[in-house]
Structure formats: C-alpha cells, structure tokens
Motif scaffolding. Sequence first.
Motif, PDB file in Angstrom:
ATOM      1  N   ARG A  53       0.830  -1.211   0.000  1.00 37.94           N
ATOM      2  CA  ARG A  53       0.000   0.000   0.000  1.00 37.94           C
ATOM      3  C   ARG A  53       0.860   1.255   0.000  1.00 37.94           C
ATOM      4  O   ARG A  53       0.476   2.269  -0.574  1.00 37.94           O
ATOM      5  CB  ARG A  53      -0.920   0.005   1.203  1.00 37.94           C
ATOM      6  CG  ARG A  53      -1.869  -1.154   1.128  1.00 37.94           C
ATOM      7  CD  ARG A  53      -3.166  -0.848   1.788  1.00 37.94           C
ATOM      8  NE  ARG A  53      -4.149  -1.811   1.336  1.00 37.94           N
ATOM      9  CZ  ARG A  53      -5.449  -1.568   1.309  1.00 37.94           C
ATOM     10  NH1 ARG A  53      -5.889  -0.408   1.688  1.00 37.94           N
ATOM     11  NH2 ARG A  53      -6.277  -2.488   0.892  1.00 37.94           N
ATOM     12  N   VAL A  56       1.817   2.685  -3.389  1.00 35.86           N
ATOM     13  CA  VAL A  56       0.886   3.554  -4.101  1.00 35.86           C
ATOM     14  C   VAL A  56       0.380   4.679  -3.195  1.00 35.86           C
ATOM     15  O   VAL A  56      -0.633   5.295  -3.448  1.00 35.86           O
ATOM     16  CB  VAL A  56      -0.315   2.765  -4.675  1.00 35.86           C
ATOM     17  CG1 VAL A  56       0.125   1.971  -5.880  1.00 35.86           C
ATOM     18  CG2 VAL A  56      -0.914   1.839  -3.623  1.00 35.86           C
ATOM     19  N   ALA A  58      -1.017   4.686  -0.322  1.00 35.30           N
ATOM     20  CA  ALA A  58      -2.382   4.481   0.148  1.00 35.30           C
ATOM     21  C   ALA A  58      -2.397   4.009   1.591  1.00 35.30           C
ATOM     22  O   ALA A  58      -3.178   3.155   1.959  1.00 35.30           O
ATOM     23  CB  ALA A  58      -3.098   3.487  -0.737  1.00 35.30           C
ATOM     24  N   ARG A  89      -2.055   6.227 -10.062  1.00 31.88           N
ATOM     25  CA  ARG A  89      -2.724   5.194  -9.292  1.00 31.88           C
ATOM     26  C   ARG A  89      -3.963   4.689 -10.027  1.00 31.88           C
ATOM     27  O   ARG A  89      -4.809   5.474 -10.436  1.00 31.88           O
ATOM     28  CB  ARG A  89      -3.132   5.789  -7.945  1.00 31.88           C
ATOM     29  CG  ARG A  89      -2.940   4.846  -6.822  1.00 31.88           C
ATOM     30  CD  ARG A  89      -2.795   5.553  -5.518  1.00 31.88           C
ATOM     31  NE  ARG A  89      -3.933   6.415  -5.200  1.00 31.88           N
ATOM     32  CZ  ARG A  89      -4.059   7.012  -4.025  1.00 31.88           C
ATOM     33  NH1 ARG A  89      -3.139   6.844  -3.107  1.00 31.88           N
ATOM     34  NH2 ARG A  89      -5.071   7.793  -3.778  1.00 31.88           N
ATOM     35  N   GLY A  90      -4.059   3.411 -10.197  1.00 35.66           N
ATOM     36  CA  GLY A  90      -5.211   2.844 -10.887  1.00 35.66           C
ATOM     37  C   GLY A  90      -5.101   2.975 -12.390  1.00 35.66           C
ATOM     38  O   GLY A  90      -5.871   2.382 -13.134  1.00 35.66           O
ATOM     39  N   PHE A  95      -3.809  -2.631  -9.039  1.00 29.92           N
ATOM     40  CA  PHE A  95      -3.698  -3.249  -7.714  1.00 29.92           C
ATOM     41  C   PHE A  95      -4.758  -4.339  -7.583  1.00 29.92           C
ATOM     42  O   PHE A  95      -5.921  -4.129  -7.901  1.00 29.92           O
ATOM     43  CB  PHE A  95      -3.902  -2.180  -6.629  1.00 29.92           C
ATOM     44  CG  PHE A  95      -3.565  -2.627  -5.239  1.00 29.92           C
ATOM     45  CD1 PHE A  95      -2.315  -2.394  -4.693  1.00 29.92           C
ATOM     46  CD2 PHE A  95      -4.512  -3.299  -4.471  1.00 29.92           C
ATOM     47  CE1 PHE A  95      -2.002  -2.807  -3.405  1.00 29.92           C
ATOM     48  CE2 PHE A  95      -4.208  -3.718  -3.190  1.00 29.92           C
ATOM     49  CZ  PHE A  95      -2.947  -3.468  -2.661  1.00 29.92           C
ATOM     50  N   ASN A  99      -9.069  -9.899  -1.170  1.00 30.45           N
ATOM     51  CA  ASN A  99     -10.478 -10.146  -0.896  1.00 30.45           C
ATOM     52  C   ASN A  99     -11.318  -9.835  -2.131  1.00 30.45           C
ATOM     53  O   ASN A  99     -11.936  -8.789  -2.227  1.00 30.45           O
ATOM     54  CB  ASN A  99     -10.912  -9.272   0.292  1.00 30.45           C
ATOM     55  CG  ASN A  99     -12.395  -9.376   0.574  1.00 30.45           C
ATOM     56  OD1 ASN A  99     -13.077 -10.265   0.055  1.00 30.45           O
ATOM     57  ND2 ASN A  99     -12.912  -8.464   1.367  1.00 30.45           N
ATOM     58  N   GLY A 102     -14.994  -8.695  -1.813  1.00 32.60           N
ATOM     59  CA  GLY A 102     -15.312  -7.402  -1.209  1.00 32.60           C
ATOM     60  C   GLY A 102     -14.680  -6.237  -1.937  1.00 32.60           C
ATOM     61  O   GLY A 102     -14.689  -5.137  -1.436  1.00 32.60           O
ATOM     62  N   SER A 103     -14.124  -6.481  -3.121  1.00 37.09           N
ATOM     63  CA  SER A 103     -13.353  -5.422  -3.761  1.00 37.09           C
ATOM     64  C   SER A 103     -14.174  -4.486  -4.629  1.00 37.09           C
ATOM     65  O   SER A 103     -13.708  -3.439  -5.023  1.00 37.09           O
ATOM     66  CB  SER A 103     -12.246  -6.028  -4.624  1.00 37.09           C
ATOM     67  OG  SER A 103     -11.313  -6.672  -3.792  1.00 37.09           O
ATOM     68  N   LEU A 104     -15.400  -4.889  -4.956  1.00 34.11           N
ATOM     69  CA  LEU A 104     -16.241  -4.004  -5.760  1.00 34.11           C
ATOM     70  C   LEU A 104     -17.548  -3.767  -5.029  1.00 34.11           C
ATOM     71  O   LEU A 104     -17.950  -4.548  -4.177  1.00 34.11           O
ATOM     72  CB  LEU A 104     -16.524  -4.632  -7.136  1.00 34.11           C
ATOM     73  CG  LEU A 104     -15.358  -4.688  -8.123  1.00 34.11           C
ATOM     74  CD1 LEU A 104     -15.816  -5.293  -9.434  1.00 34.11           C
ATOM     75  CD2 LEU A 104     -14.766  -3.317  -8.368  1.00 34.11           C
ATOM     76  N   LYS A 117     -14.292   2.883 -13.622  1.00 35.36           N
ATOM     77  CA  LYS A 117     -12.905   3.078 -13.226  1.00 35.36           C
ATOM     78  C   LYS A 117     -12.055   3.520 -14.414  1.00 35.36           C
ATOM     79  O   LYS A 117     -11.292   4.483 -14.320  1.00 35.36           O
ATOM     80  CB  LYS A 117     -12.338   1.776 -12.661  1.00 35.36           C
ATOM     81  CG  LYS A 117     -10.828   1.878 -12.445  1.00 35.36           C
ATOM     82  CD  LYS A 117     -10.112   0.579 -12.550  1.00 35.36           C
ATOM     83  CE  LYS A 117      -8.711   0.818 -13.069  1.00 35.36           C
ATOM     84  NZ  LYS A 117      -7.710   0.041 -12.382  1.00 35.36           N
ATOM     85  N   CYS A 120     -12.611   6.989 -15.318  1.00 35.14           N
ATOM     86  CA  CYS A 120     -12.096   7.892 -14.301  1.00 35.14           C
ATOM     87  C   CYS A 120     -10.615   8.169 -14.509  1.00 35.14           C
ATOM     88  O   CYS A 120     -10.154   9.297 -14.395  1.00 35.14           O
ATOM     89  CB  CYS A 120     -12.268   7.260 -12.924  1.00 35.14           C
ATOM     90  SG  CYS A 120     -13.483   8.042 -11.920  1.00 35.14           S
ATOM     91  N   VAL A 121      -9.867   7.115 -14.793  1.00 37.58           N
ATOM     92  CA  VAL A 121      -8.421   7.308 -14.934  1.00 37.58           C
ATOM     93  C   VAL A 121      -8.043   7.737 -16.351  1.00 37.58           C
ATOM     94  O   VAL A 121      -6.975   8.274 -16.563  1.00 37.58           O
ATOM     95  CB  VAL A 121      -7.633   6.044 -14.524  1.00 37.58           C
ATOM     96  CG1 VAL A 121      -7.880   5.728 -13.053  1.00 37.58           C
ATOM     97  CG2 VAL A 121      -7.984   4.857 -15.389  1.00 37.58           C
ATOM     98  N   ASP A 169      -9.941  -5.623 -13.845  1.00 33.58           N
ATOM     99  CA  ASP A 169     -10.022  -4.275 -13.307  1.00 33.58           C
ATOM    100  C   ASP A 169      -8.632  -3.642 -13.214  1.00 33.58           C
ATOM    101  O   ASP A 169      -8.451  -2.465 -13.504  1.00 33.58           O
ATOM    102  CB  ASP A 169     -10.675  -4.321 -11.919  1.00 33.58           C
ATOM    103  CG  ASP A 169     -10.883  -2.937 -11.346  1.00 33.58           C
ATOM    104  OD1 ASP A 169     -11.814  -2.265 -11.814  1.00 33.58           O
ATOM    105  OD2 ASP A 169     -10.118  -2.542 -10.455  1.00 33.58           O
TER     106      ASP A 169
END
Lengths: 607, 326, 305
Positions: A53, A56, A58, A89-90, A95, A99, A102-104, A117, A120-121, A169
């Motif tokens: 983390r 990046v 984070a 980032r992204g 990355f 999990n 639980g990632s989305l 996403k 966005c980038v 992703d």
Amino acid sequence: MTGPILAVSNLSVDLEREGRSRRVVDDVSFALAPGEVLGLVGEAGSGKSVLARALVRAVSTPLEIAAGKVVFEGKDILSLPPRALSAIRGNRIGFIGANPMGSLDPRLPIGQQIVEKLRCVRPGIGRAEARDKVLDLLARVRIPSPGARFHEAPFQFSGGMMQRVMIVDALVSDPSLVIADNITQPLDVTVAAQIIRLIDGLRQSLDTAFLFISSSLPVVAQIAERTLVMQRGRIVEEGRTAEIAARPRQSYTRALISRIPSIWKDVTAPAAREGEAVLTVDNVMRSYLVRRRGSFNAYNEVKAVRDVSFTVKAGENFGIVGESGCGKSTLTRLLAWLEQPDGGRIAFLGKDLSHLSARSLTEMRRSFQLLLQDPYGSLPSGMPLQRMIEEPLLIHGVGRAEAAKRAQEAMAEVGLDMELADRLPVGLSAGQRQRINIARALVLKPRLLILDETLSALDQVEQAELLDLFNRLQATHGFSYVFISHDLALVRRMCHRIAVMYLGRIVELADNSTLFEQPHHPYTRALLSAMPTLEDNRFPRPRYLLDGEPPSPIDLPLGCSFRSRCPRAQGDCEKTDPPLLALAGGNYAACLHRHEAPHEEEAVHVE
Amino acid sequence: MFVLSFLLRRLLQGALIILLVTFIIFTLLRVVPGDPARLIVGGMAPDEVVVMKAKELGLDRPIPVQFVSYLGDLVTGDLGTSFVRPKSGASLGGSSFDDATREERAKVLDLILATLPMTLQLAAVALALALLVAVPLGTLGGLYPGRWPDKLALAIGSICVSTPNFWLGIVLTLFLSVKLKLLPAIGYRGFSYTILPAIVLAVEIVPFILRTLTVSVAQVMREDFIQLAPIRGLSRSRTIFSHALGNSAIPLINLLGVQLGMLLGGVLVIEFIFDYPGLGLLTINAVLQRDFPLIQGIAIFISVMFVMINVLVDLIAMTIDPRLEY
Amino acid sequence: MADIAHENVAPRPAAKRGVTPTRRMLQIAAARTDFRIGLVGFAMLVGLAILLPLVSPVDPIKIAYGSKLLPPFPAEGWKWPYLLGTDQLGRDVLMRCLVGLRYSLLIGITTVVLMFVVGCSLGLYAGFRGGWVDAVIMRLTDAQLSIPMIILAITILGVSRPTVPAIILVLGLSGWPLYARVARSVALGERSRGYVLGERVLGASDLRIMLLFVAPVVLPPIAFVAVLDIARMMIFESILGFLGLGVQPPTPTFGNVIADARKYLLNAWWIATMPGVFMLVSLTCLNLMGSALERARNAVLRGEA
C-alpha cells in the motif's frame, strides 16, 4: 534493457499507536524491471501488505510513511501532488487485493464498475470503447460468456471468477505495473493454480511488470523470476527464486523453507492399520431445499452429500479432503450428528444413530466428539477455563468435585497451565484455545475425534505441537481421528486412509501412499498437481491441472458428475454415474476408466 | 416475473398480518369495560332501549359471530359506521336517545379518507424537512467518526430525541406564533398551517435518521471496496456519492418502513396540539368519545398502510441492492 | 506439592482473569466523556427527585392561593423557596417537576424491564427453536408492530381506567415486539456459532445452551440499547398524561402539568416550560448514556476493542 520501472529506496513506514511508534516497514530498497515478475514473501505480520500500500501512497492513520522514495517511471510517488498521483494510481499501476468478493460495490454490475474506473483514470475514453475493452479482457481472463456476466453483480460470481474480474479491473488501463497482494490466499488450490497460470499467460502478452506478494514461497516460486524475502519489515534476502529455494543464505529463509511440508520427497506415509470398525457410514445422502430466486414457491434441491460410504477403524486416522463446496462441511455435521441424513445410515460402534432413543443418544455422544475450526468462536466467552472443561461432565451428570478433578487432569494432559484455570478465554492464543477444546472432548473419554479443519487457523509451529499432542493422545487412549481438511500436506503426514470428495461424493478412497503416489481418479491428480511445492511435482500442471470450475450442485450433469471437466471422459461417462469401484489393495475410485491411470503415467515419462 | 411473485408472497403475508390486527383490536374492544350500545343511546336511556340498540347493531351475538360478520363487511371495503359522528361532519350532540333531529351516522371509511390527505401532507412536509437536515449531517458524521461532525450529529440527535413533542409544540406556538407572529399554529386554513406541526414532527424523526445514517455510513466506509477505491483510481467524491451513499441508504430505507408506526404516533399527538384536522386528531377524538367502529377502522386502515408501505420499501431497497430478495 | 497448595490458597488478582465482552463494553462506555456527563447529570436529577420531596416541607399537591403564579428565580417577584415559581393554585413548580420525574422514571424503567423480559424471552425462544414456533411468534410481532404503539395504548387506556400498573402493562405489552425481533435475529445468528455447536456435540440440552450460554452473550448488548428506550417510554408516559390518559391529577406528572398549564401560557409561561426543560435535561442525560453504551457495544461487536 532499459532502466527499472520502479525503484524503491530506503522506504520506511511507522505505525503510531497510543503515542508510541513502531516501524513496520524498515528501510526497504529494491527495483523492478519492465515486464518482470518480482516475488515478495513473508509471514503474516511481516509488513508486506503495508509495503504494497505504501508503494501507491495508500496508507492512512495510524500508519505513516516515515522516509524513503518510490520512483515509478521517473517520478517519486511519495512527493507527487495529488493530481499527478491520481494520474498514476489505478492507471499506470494496477492493484489486486486478497479479498476479491469485497473489492467491488456489491450492488452494481461488475462491468459497469470497471468501465467507471477506466473512464475515471482515462477521461478521454468513450463509453462504448471502454465497454468493448472490458468485454475483451473478460474474455481473455477466460470468464465464460463475458457478455452476460458483464451485467452481473459481484455476489453472482464465485471467488475464483471474481478474482479474474479484479485482474481485468487492474489491467484495463494497460498499466505498466500490477501489484498483486496475496491474491491466491482465499482461493482453493486448483482455483489458485488456475489464477497463477492465467497471470503467467497474460503478462507474456501484455508486457506488464508484476509485484507478486504471498505468504507462501512455493506459490511465489511458480511465477516470479526474482524474489524478496521479508521479515519484520526488512528485506532479509533477495535473489533469483530458484536460487533462494535451493540454497537459502539467511537463517530466516532456511527456517521458512524447512517449515514447508514435503509431499513426495523423503516421506514415509503412515501405513494402513487393521482394527474393529468404530464408525460406519453407509450410502449417506443429504440435500437441502433452497427457494429458487425470483419464484413464488419453487425450490431447488442442492445435493450436498451424495451416497457417501466409508468405515473408520479403531486407532485409525481417516482423512477427508476436498475443495470448498465439495460437501465436507455437511458431512462433518452429519458425522457429529448435528443433522440427520436423508438417506443411508451412520453407525457408531455398530449402533445405528437414528435408532437410538434421545437418552441413549446423549449417552452415545460421549464417545464421538467434534473439534471445530474456529478457535475463537467455539468457546463461550464469559466462562472461566476450568469451568468450561467441567461443562461436558456436568452435562452428563458427573458431580462437581469429580468433574473438577477430571478437568484438572485433562488440562495437564493437553498441556494447559493450571495458572489459567479460572481465567476467561479472552486473550488466549489460537493454540491454547484449541487445547481447551481438546480437553473438553478428552474428559468424556471418547473413542473418535472428528477434526473439522481444526488446525487450519493455527500457524506452522502451533500446528506441529498439536499434531504431536494428537499422536500422544492416540497412543495413550487409542483414539480414532477423522481429519476433515483442505490441506493435503497435513493429511499426507497424519492419515492412514484418505477420501477425496468432489461435488458431494467420494471420488477416490485409498491408503496414503496410493493416493499420493498413484492416484486413479483424474480429480485427485488435478488436486495434487495444483499443490504449490518447491519439490518437483509428480503431476505437472500443464498436463493435470483442470480448467473451469465445478458445475452447480443444483443441476449436476447426467452420468458422471466430473465428466464436464474430465480429460478421460468418453461416451459411457454420460450414461453411468460410477459408484466407488474397487481397485487392488482395498482402494476405490469412482471412475469408469480407472484402469487407464498407469497408461497416463507412462505417457508422461515418454514426453 | 420476479417482482410479481415477490408481490404475491408479500401481499399474502400482509393479509395475514391484517387479519391478526383485526382480531387483536376487535377482541380488545370487546373485552375492555364500556358498553357501546349504552354509549350510543346516551346515559339517560332506559335499559330496554339499550338492549334494543344492541340488537339492532348485532352486539348481542357471540363475539366470534360478530367478528366473522365484521370480516365479511371488511372484504367488501365496508369498515362500518361511526357510533357518534353524523354524516355532515358537524359537531356531535350530547343529545338524548329519542332526539329525532339526529342525523344518519357517517361511514368510517369516509371519515378516514377525508382526513387522510391532511395527514399525508403533514407527514410529507415533515419527512422532507427531516431528510434535509439529517441526511447531510448524518453522512458527514459517518464520514468522520469521532470527529466534530460525528459529535455534532450525536449531540443534535440526543437533544432532539429527548424533546417531548407536545411540549415543543406548545413552546414553538408560544414563541413563533404568539410572540413573533411568524407562523399560524392552531387549526387549518391554508398550507402555512402545516409548517409548524411539520417542524415539530421533523424534530421527532431527525434523531432516528441521524443515528442510522451515521452508523451505516461509517460501516460502509470501512468496507474493502471503499478502501480500495482510491487505489483503483476513483476520486473520493465519486467513491462517496456513487458507492458509499447508495450502500448506506438501504438501512435508512428499511428504518423508514419499520418506524412508520412511530411516525404515526407522533402525528397523532401533534395534530391534537395544533388542532390539525387529520387522521391523528380523528383517532384521539374517537378514543375520547369511545367511538369503537371508528377506532377499529382506523387501526385496520393503518395496518393496511403499514403493510403496503413496507412492501414498497422492500421494492425500493431491492432496486438499490440486487442482493436482497425479500 | 508446595506449589499446588499455594495455588489453592492465594486468590488470583482479578485483572489476570481477562474480561468478558460485556465488561469491556462497560469499560469503553465509562471512558467516554458523553457517558460521564450523562451519568453525573442523571444521578443528580434522580438523587434530587428521590431526596428533596422527602426532606422539603413544601407539599406538591396542597393548594395555597396566597402564593399563586410566582415567577421563577431570577425574575422579579420570586420568593424563597419557590425556585422555579408556582402555578395557578400556588403549588411549587420544582416540587411538582420532581414528583413528576419520580413517576416518569418509575413507569419508564418498569415498562422497559417488562418489554425486555417478555420480548427477549419470546425472541430467543423463537430464534433458537425455529420452525412453526418461530413463525407464529414472528407473525404476532409483525401484527403488533403494524398498529402504532401509541394508538394501541390510548385505545386501551381510553376505554379503561388509567392506573399506574395499567399504564405499565399497556406500554410494556405494546413495546415487546421490537425486542423480540432483535433477540430472535441475534439468537438465529448464535445458533450456528461454534460454541453452540460445541455444546450440542457434548450432548447439552437446548434449554441449557440457551440459558447458560446464549443468553449471557446476547442479552447484555440488547440491554444497553434498552437504556435509550427508557427515555422513549418516559416520553410516552408524558404524552399519555398530556392527553389525560396517564396518572390522574392531583398527582403531578410531566404530561398533566403541561396540559394544565397550556391555559396560562401567556401570563405564566414557566408553568408549562419548566417541566419541559426538566424532562429535556433528564432525558438528554439518559440518551447520552444510552448512545455511549450503544457505541461501545458496536465497537466491541465489530472487534475493534
């Protein structure tokens, strides 16, 4: 060769808590070349996820980056203004976490979220273009019918499929670096092996560098050319992966490697023993009715356990292995008589449990005990320890004084300090908690112990201690054990005979050495081939590893339920669902073409 | 297809609930002391008149028979006739049993339907006010747990929930209406009469929204997919508006369904204080006058509304989150 | 040998035993400022309500025209000992507030205890047994939840005579469904937890598991939140009093005092306002304690502490 794509120098991260600061990442430096796969290995708590983390930027309170530089494509990520950081980032760095489920956002279709996403980038990309790109990648990670699954929400995916979605992703913006933090940890072995194979294939065509983080050196060894070994926040060893595995220089690395159990090399399998039958399971069935989604009162039948038969003999260790969804948890509940089978018979010491009166069943319960997986949830939190161990005796009507005496004896026998007698379980380690559970079972003087993943929450050292304890107890009390586990190495070490389950049924039942050295069922071979090992795998993956995932237990294929994934499948497999068929030496396999095994063996040697 | 089967399931369950409510209320009103027949004809009436009236209304039959016949009427939408209220809606007379000028009694359903829009208007304005205040504050509180927005939300919530609504009504009337003459308060002669009662009702709703929202936002913000969003490249505002809020809305929507009863309880008292001619005032008067058919009708009507609104709430929650099945 | 003897004699210090989650919740709550403020304020008010009417010579019911409509303390014309003034019949407002608080607390606390006991036992039973028992109890709670509590209460009290036990019974009985629901959902969750399965395997009966193991885990967190409900029930009690369906005059309660005082709002604002402020303060204290307990509970259940 150009310069490194990522150069980390003297990176340190501190953990601030209650005014004190602890260094969790300590002066880490390394570099990563374009297109390279670099492994990072370390035990739980070694700081590797924090490092991931920090790369990046984070990390948030209570963690804080104390010093160092992370130069990515010529720019120091740690000193970039926020706007420039979000361009990387992204976008340039992908990355993937541990999990996948639980990632989305659980409410929204996965396709929509990946498109969101990407746009966005990369604000320049149009909606249609982004959509095509996502669909293309979903197909490339081999998600079946990507067009339809684009519109499904995360809960409609399995863990393995969802991890593929997360790979899409990460890759959708054509990053030059992907950080994969423990991505195979929550997955079953065959699924994890498939994911690694997939990433290996992708990176060759995409020219993306990977930082591949895992707590298991064998896992990293399958994909990384170079590996870093991390211990308590520091990089203690760095080198070519093969080199590290074969000739570790540091004592920590050596200890790490020595704890990896070996499967084939220098292993003496516990030999099968004879004895009277303690537990007899005959053609046991169990299915559940699940209301069909979006229907008024239509139900689906989920066949969780289908036609399972085996016997456990006195003094024997019997193993049941399989991946998630294979029905082993249901079978556990049946064996512990927490649920009754729909069909078939479970007999203990010759008595059919369903024929016993409530009173004699309670009496009978003394002789078979279950040890659960979760050492934290399995103890009542508000009860002192000795009282907890007396509890089973009190249930069965033993007097207080007698119960206290026997509880203390049991505590001594399992190695619990008498100091702990009136303590509450809060703050005890997982290993100590499992000892309490063992003591609770032990005071009843049972004949059979069912161990449901009992050791999987423990670390290697605690595991080894408890295995010794099990052996000792077996020698003094003559217990039989049923080990229910996903851990093949554990079963290899402990069990005399082993059953392999797939979709609710036993597909192979054999003694230890036959099962690991000459298995007859293709699924057993696939399981073995998926095992991450440092030694040479007897069943190399290109040949034995399976594709896809098991079919849904709601609509099983006609005939052999394994045939949809079976390399040996022939016409007759569609018609007959094979029961366990006898082989030489008292072994069984549920395969019509079980005798083809030796030929396949030869074929490998020829290649 | 999916929605249809869902509706069918829920409406069947709802019918069962309404049946139970009817039964409970019906029995309660028959068990408690107080003879309806005597109430209707008045205290002065001779006993034979009371008996006659009871026969006329069917009150002499056994309770189960009365219940079944009531249910029969209910199915056709007939909630019965008020004991005391005349059809014209004029004030009830304390007239004696043989007063020929007494008009025909009003239908219960008509009385309810006449007052319902007023109550809905009050509830809607109050809910809008409450959401306007509580949603931003609750969200902020959830985004910064333990910091000042959270503390502010907690303080406001604690004070609002501790304020007795009837007292606040009186105090606000005194200051805003009588002293400062900003808003009209008593009775109803135009929309502005809704505002003051709505404020009092909103004060009652605000703490529940605040509490649910701060907890659910804080919980969603700890989820992995929110923590991962910045690493995936999403901006903070996008993460909050398109992911965090949507996920924290579900507990809030469910709360509004479950707490509907509380909302109606508040309406009742507030309408009484402000003499606001809605369903609440009707209920209180019905109770004070022991108008049994009206009480019974209102209770059943409200439980029907409760069932319908909860089905609606679940449908909304399901469109927000496809994981929910019922 | 000597070691063993020593062990049996010397009691171990309590700190070494480790703490139950319930104790942990209390510790966390007690460390919060809002809990402390609430506790101190509440304790002072309750102490006042219990003690002052015992020692003071002022009678909250006795009518004294000589001292009627005196304003409260800082305003001109106030008179000792009427700190908060007097009402239209010359009765001391402070004393009437304190007596009102007594009734309010009595009814609030007993009601919640009743709700808690009835609701939790039915809910636990339903959740643990499942099957038709569960279905019946749950449909009952659904039905009761769909009649607004206050309507049920005023209906019953309106047609019968409101006495203190009747009020408690009515409020308690209309409030149990929420507790039943919460207890049931928690019991359902606990049913598949390891320690319950463990007990089953050991051969324990359902009753033993429920009383000895599930209840001690499940009930304290619910009880913490019940503190918030005491405040809610006190408000309900005052609403009933306001509508004339609560404890009957001349006994002063917050509700009937405020209802009476409405007529004198313009020339003697304090008679209606003071009891309201009194309620507001005591309920805020109670709510501060309740929400602190709730947050502590959430933190422990989430595993953060």
